[in-house]
Design a protein around this motif. Structure first.
Motif, PDB file in Angstrom:
ATOM      1  N   PRO A   1       0.810  -1.221   0.000  1.00 41.87           N
ATOM      2  CA  PRO A   1       0.000   0.000   0.000  1.00 41.87           C
ATOM      3  C   PRO A   1       0.845   1.274   0.000  1.00 41.87           C
ATOM      4  CG  PRO A   1      -0.952  -1.581   1.513  1.00 41.87           C
ATOM      5  CD  PRO A   1       0.357  -2.158   1.051  1.00 41.87           C
ATOM      6  N   ALA A   2       1.975   1.277   0.690  1.00 44.55           N
ATOM      7  CA  ALA A   2       2.811   2.482   0.732  1.00 44.55           C
ATOM      8  C   ALA A   2       3.305   2.872  -0.657  1.00 44.55           C
ATOM      9  CB  ALA A   2       3.995   2.272   1.670  1.00 44.55           C
ATOM     10  N   VAL A   3       3.618   1.897  -1.491  1.00 49.60           N
ATOM     11  CA  VAL A   3       4.060   2.171  -2.858  1.00 49.60           C
ATOM     12  C   VAL A   3       2.902   2.724  -3.674  1.00 49.60           C
ATOM     13  CG1 VAL A   3       4.947   1.130  -4.987  1.00 49.60           C
ATOM     14  CG2 VAL A   3       5.880   0.426  -2.771  1.00 49.60           C
ATOM     15  N   ALA A   4       1.742   2.102  -3.549  1.00 50.71           N
ATOM     16  CA  ALA A   4       0.554   2.575  -4.275  1.00 50.71           C
ATOM     17  C   ALA A   4       0.179   3.988  -3.833  1.00 50.71           C
ATOM     18  CB  ALA A   4      -0.610   1.621  -4.054  1.00 50.71           C
ATOM     19  N   GLN A   5       0.314   4.276  -2.555  1.00 50.77           N
ATOM     20  CA  GLN A   5       0.007   5.615  -2.058  1.00 50.77           C
ATOM     21  C   GLN A   5       0.969   6.645  -2.645  1.00 50.77           C
ATOM     22  OE1 GLN A   5       0.123   5.008   2.173  1.00 50.77           O
ATOM     23  NE2 GLN A   5      -1.849   3.956   2.183  1.00 50.77           N
TER      24      GLN A   5
ATOM     25  N   ARG B   1       1.726  11.127  -6.477  1.00 47.66           N
ATOM     26  CA  ARG B   1       2.361  11.702  -7.668  1.00 47.66           C
ATOM     27  C   ARG B   1       1.318  12.024  -8.737  1.00 47.66           C
ATOM     28  NH1 ARG B   1       5.920   7.655  -9.605  1.00 47.66           N
ATOM     29  NH2 ARG B   1       4.293   7.038 -11.019  1.00 47.66           N
ATOM     30  N   VAL B   2       0.378  11.124  -8.976  1.00 43.81           N
ATOM     31  CA  VAL B   2      -0.669  11.347  -9.978  1.00 43.81           C
ATOM     32  C   VAL B   2      -1.539  12.537  -9.584  1.00 43.81           C
ATOM     33  CG1 VAL B   2      -2.774  10.353 -10.976  1.00 43.81           C
ATOM     34  CG2 VAL B   2      -0.705   8.970 -10.796  1.00 43.81           C
ATOM     35  N   LEU B   3      -1.923  12.619  -8.319  1.00 46.00           N
ATOM     36  CA  LEU B   3      -2.762  13.727  -7.875  1.00 46.00           C
ATOM     37  C   LEU B   3      -2.015  15.053  -7.919  1.00 46.00           C
ATOM     38  CD1 LEU B   3      -4.678  12.038  -4.930  1.00 46.00           C
ATOM     39  CD2 LEU B   3      -5.631  12.821  -7.102  1.00 46.00           C
TER      40      LEU B   3
END
Length: 125
Positions: free
Chosen positions: A76-80, A85-87
């Motif tokens: 989850p930390a990587v996905a977050q 970055r996307v946001l």
């Protein structure tokens, strides 16, 4: 042009004082609050992590994050980090994530996190 660093120094309250008073004759429709949700479906969902924008309880848009580095099995930390970055590319700044369900993904459960926006910030994306 005012940068984020300038906003840290100036402060949002100072900008509100400097702004002209709104015209009371102009009616501005209320803007639906945006909520950003990071979701990992069970492994049967091959896309991996997705980022959703909800407005008024409805999904306004969704972006699969696997092409950007958040494959199905990343932590989850990587996905977050990928979602932040996307946001940020869309002008939305995130101060953290709230885990909104009890699932940890180990039993094929859906994992969901909701972005915490900085206090006083409004998202217009």
């Amino acid at each position: 042009m005012i940068t984020n660093r300038d906003l840290d120094v100036i402060g949002l309250r100072d900008l509100a004082v400097a702004a002209p008073a709104p015209d009371p004759r102009v009616v501005v429709p209320p803007v639906a609050v945006s909520e950003y949700e990071l979701v990992s479906e069970p492994l049967t969902y091959a896309e991996g992590w997705s980022l959703l924008c909800r407005r008024g309880g409805r999904v306004a848009w969704s972006i699969p994050l696997a092409p950007r580095g958040a494959a199905p099995r990343v932590r989850p930390a990587v996905a977050q980090a990928v979602a932040v970055r996307v946001l940020s590319e869309q002008g939305v700044f995130v101060s953290g994530w709230n885990h909104i369900d009890g699932g940890d993904g180990t039993d094929g459960e859906t994992r969901r996190f909701v972005a915490r926006l900085p206090h006083g910030a409004s998202a217009s994306a």
